[in-house]
Design a protein around this motif. Structure first.
Motif, mmCIF file in Angstrom:
data_model
loop_
_atom_site.group_PDB
_atom_site.id
_atom_site.type_symbol
_atom_site.label_atom_id
_atom_site.label_comp_id
_atom_site.label_asym_id
_atom_site.label_seq_id
_atom_site.Cartn_x
_atom_site.Cartn_y
_atom_site.Cartn_z
ATOM 1 N N SER A 33 -15.735 -8.532 -6.592
ATOM 2 C CA SER A 33 -14.304 -8.414 -6.338
ATOM 3 C C SER A 33 -13.889 -6.954 -6.459
ATOM 4 C CB SER A 33 -13.493 -9.270 -7.308
ATOM 5 O OG SER A 33 -13.631 -8.788 -8.625
ATOM 6 N N MET A 34 -12.739 -6.656 -5.872
ATOM 7 C CA MET A 34 -12.198 -5.311 -5.913
ATOM 8 C C MET A 34 -10.714 -5.411 -6.244
ATOM 9 S SD MET A 34 -14.139 -3.798 -2.522
ATOM 10 C CE MET A 34 -14.481 -2.121 -3.084
ATOM 11 N N ALA A 35 -10.186 -4.417 -6.896
ATOM 12 C CA ALA A 35 -8.796 -4.492 -7.325
ATOM 13 C C ALA A 35 -8.201 -3.099 -7.442
ATOM 14 C CB ALA A 35 -8.686 -5.219 -8.663
ATOM 15 N N TRP A 36 -6.872 -3.081 -7.486
ATOM 16 C CA TRP A 36 -6.128 -1.862 -7.758
ATOM 17 C C TRP A 36 -5.290 -2.081 -9.012
ATOM 18 C CZ3 TRP A 36 -6.853 2.676 -5.317
ATOM 19 C CH2 TRP A 36 -7.490 2.659 -4.071
ATOM 20 N N HIS A 37 -5.268 -1.072 -9.852
ATOM 21 C CA HIS A 37 -4.412 -1.025 -11.031
ATOM 22 C C HIS A 37 -3.647 0.281 -10.980
ATOM 23 C CE1 HIS A 37 -6.509 -4.282 -13.473
ATOM 24 N NE2 HIS A 37 -7.288 -4.121 -12.413
ATOM 25 N N TRP A 47 -2.131 -4.165 -13.662
ATOM 26 C CA TRP A 47 -2.815 -4.720 -12.506
ATOM 27 C C TRP A 47 -1.839 -4.814 -11.332
ATOM 28 C CZ3 TRP A 47 -1.574 -9.743 -10.567
ATOM 29 C CH2 TRP A 47 -2.369 -10.159 -9.492
ATOM 30 N N VAL A 48 -2.306 -4.453 -10.137
ATOM 31 C CA VAL A 48 -1.466 -4.466 -8.942
ATOM 32 C C VAL A 48 -1.885 -5.568 -7.973
ATOM 33 C CG1 VAL A 48 -0.757 -3.130 -6.924
ATOM 34 C CG2 VAL A 48 -0.988 -1.995 -9.133
ATOM 35 N N ALA A 49 -3.175 -5.584 -7.629
ATOM 36 C CA ALA A 49 -3.660 -6.560 -6.646
ATOM 37 C C ALA A 49 -5.167 -6.657 -6.746
ATOM 38 C CB ALA A 49 -3.252 -6.155 -5.238
ATOM 39 N N SER A 50 -5.704 -7.779 -6.333
ATOM 40 C CA SER A 50 -7.154 -7.964 -6.347
ATOM 41 C C SER A 50 -7.578 -8.807 -5.156
ATOM 42 C CB SER A 50 -7.627 -8.596 -7.655
ATOM 43 O OG SER A 50 -6.971 -9.822 -7.883
ATOM 44 N N ILE A 51 -8.824 -8.629 -4.751
ATOM 45 C CA ILE A 51 -9.362 -9.357 -3.612
ATOM 46 C C ILE A 51 -10.817 -9.702 -3.891
ATOM 47 C CG2 ILE A 51 -9.967 -7.210 -2.394
ATOM 48 C CD1 ILE A 51 -9.211 -8.704 0.228
ATOM 49 N N GLY A 52 -11.144 -10.947 -3.631
ATOM 50 C CA GLY A 52 -12.500 -11.428 -3.834
ATOM 51 C C GLY A 52 -12.583 -12.770 -3.146
ATOM 52 N N ASP A 53 -12.825 -13.830 -3.925
ATOM 53 C CA ASP A 53 -12.739 -15.184 -3.351
ATOM 54 C C ASP A 53 -11.280 -15.511 -2.996
ATOM 55 O OD1 ASP A 53 -15.319 -16.548 -5.533
ATOM 56 O OD2 ASP A 53 -15.442 -15.531 -3.594
ATOM 57 N N ILE A 54 -10.362 -14.970 -3.786
ATOM 58 C CA ILE A 54 -8.934 -15.136 -3.503
ATOM 59 C C ILE A 54 -8.261 -13.765 -3.586
ATOM 60 C CG2 ILE A 54 -8.799 -17.525 -4.285
ATOM 61 C CD1 ILE A 54 -7.754 -16.496 -6.943
ATOM 62 N N THR A 55 -7.078 -13.702 -3.055
ATOM 63 C CA THR A 55 -6.285 -12.472 -3.075
ATOM 64 C C THR A 55 -5.020 -12.730 -3.884
ATOM 65 O OG1 THR A 55 -7.132 -11.835 -0.915
ATOM 66 C CG2 THR A 55 -5.111 -10.757 -1.657
ATOM 67 N N ASN A 56 -4.710 -11.809 -4.785
ATOM 68 C CA ASN A 56 -3.537 -11.976 -5.637
ATOM 69 C C ASN A 56 -2.781 -10.667 -5.751
ATOM 70 O OD1 ASN A 56 -3.393 -14.697 -6.564
ATOM 71 N ND2 ASN A 56 -5.213 -14.341 -7.807
ATOM 72 N N TYR A 57 -1.499 -10.773 -6.007
ATOM 73 C CA TYR A 57 -0.634 -9.605 -6.165
ATOM 74 C C TYR A 57 0.244 -9.771 -7.390
ATOM 75 C CZ TYR A 57 -1.793 -8.721 -1.253
ATOM 76 O OH TYR A 57 -2.458 -8.496 -0.071
ATOM 77 N N ALA A 58 0.543 -8.658 -8.015
ATOM 78 C CA ALA A 58 1.557 -8.661 -9.061
ATOM 79 C C ALA A 58 2.912 -8.942 -8.412
ATOM 80 C CB ALA A 58 1.578 -7.312 -9.778
ATOM 81 N N ASP A 59 3.784 -9.609 -9.154
ATOM 82 C CA ASP A 59 5.097 -9.951 -8.606
ATOM 83 C C ASP A 59 5.858 -8.704 -8.158
ATOM 84 O OD1 ASP A 59 5.749 -12.721 -10.898
ATOM 85 O OD2 ASP A 59 4.657 -12.639 -8.989
ATOM 86 N N SER A 60 5.647 -7.592 -8.855
ATOM 87 C CA SER A 60 6.404 -6.376 -8.571
ATOM 88 C C SER A 60 6.060 -5.770 -7.200
ATOM 89 C CB SER A 60 6.159 -5.339 -9.660
ATOM 90 O OG SER A 60 4.777 -5.035 -9.758
ATOM 91 N N VAL A 61 4.921 -6.142 -6.623
ATOM 92 C CA VAL A 61 4.517 -5.552 -5.349
ATOM 93 C C VAL A 61 4.379 -6.593 -4.230
ATOM 94 C CG1 VAL A 61 3.282 -3.744 -6.601
ATOM 95 C CG2 VAL A 61 2.007 -5.710 -5.702
ATOM 96 N N LYS A 62 4.527 -7.857 -4.573
ATOM 97 C CA LYS A 62 4.333 -8.928 -3.593
ATOM 98 C C LYS A 62 5.314 -8.754 -2.434
ATOM 99 C CE LYS A 62 3.079 -12.567 -5.699
ATOM 100 N NZ LYS A 62 3.055 -13.810 -6.510
ATOM 101 N N GLY A 63 4.795 -8.854 -1.225
ATOM 102 C CA GLY A 63 5.625 -8.696 -0.038
ATOM 103 C C GLY A 63 5.748 -7.263 0.441
ATOM 104 N N THR A 88 5.735 4.916 -8.686
ATOM 105 C CA THR A 88 5.062 6.163 -9.052
ATOM 106 C C THR A 88 4.091 5.932 -10.199
ATOM 107 O OG1 THR A 88 6.902 7.541 -8.315
ATOM 108 C CG2 THR A 88 5.422 8.496 -9.960
ATOM 109 N N ALA A 89 2.842 6.317 -9.995
ATOM 110 C CA ALA A 89 1.804 6.094 -10.994
ATOM 111 C C ALA A 89 0.493 6.685 -10.479
ATOM 112 C CB ALA A 89 1.608 4.601 -11.255
ATOM 113 N N VAL A 90 -0.499 6.706 -11.352
ATOM 114 C CA VAL A 90 -1.865 6.969 -10.919
ATOM 115 C C VAL A 90 -2.493 5.623 -10.590
ATOM 116 C CG1 VAL A 90 -4.137 7.850 -11.556
ATOM 117 C CG2 VAL A 90 -2.071 9.045 -12.328
ATOM 118 N N TYR A 91 -3.002 5.498 -9.389
ATOM 119 C CA TYR A 91 -3.578 4.237 -8.934
ATOM 120 C C TYR A 91 -5.106 4.312 -9.062
ATOM 121 C CZ TYR A 91 0.868 2.530 -7.250
ATOM 122 O OH TYR A 91 2.157 2.068 -7.191
#
Length: 119
Positions: A33-37, A47-63, A88-91
């Motif tokens: 899996s791979m993800a962004w924080h 945590w921001v988002a992740s992708i692997g068997d499923i894809t998920n997003y934090a509520d703050s970035v969804k959409g 604004t952040a280091v990703y």
């Protein structure tokens, strides 16, 4: 082991877009899996988002954010639209990868790329 190289950060006005990339290289047998924080100085990494068997997003970035991956290139992307100053952040990119078929997956982190959204 596994090395991660992030790119695509920068300065953008609120409402704008950026696309982050993270390429994994080294002794990779399989990426699980791979993800962004992201992290703001003085705060916990988020945590921001992740992708692997499923894809998920934090509520703050969804959409607004879309995570995708190119399996052949061992690369994960984060398309960020409608950016807000609070984005604004280091990703940082995070990858769970197996370096051998008989070894469990391990966690690897990139150095991070700065995203700054001005109001």
């Amino acid at each position: 082991q596994v090395q991660l190289a992030e790119s695509g950060g920068g300065l953008v006005q609120a409402g704008g877009s950026l696309r982050l990339s993270c390429a994994a290289s080294g002794s990779i047998f399989r990426i699980v899996s791979m993800a962004w924080h992201r992290q703001v100085p003085g705060k916990q990494r988020e945590w921001v988002a992740s992708i692997g068997d499923i894809t998920n997003y934090a509520d703050s970035v969804k959409g607004r954010f879309t995570i995708s991956r190119d399996i052949a290139k061992n690369t994960v992307y984060l398309q960020m639209n409608s950016l807000k100053p609070e984005d604004t952040a280091v990703y940082h990119c995070k990858v769970w990868a197996k370096t051998r078929s008989y070894r469990p997956a391990s966690e690897y982190w990139g150095q991070g790329t700065q995203v700054t959204v001005s109001s």
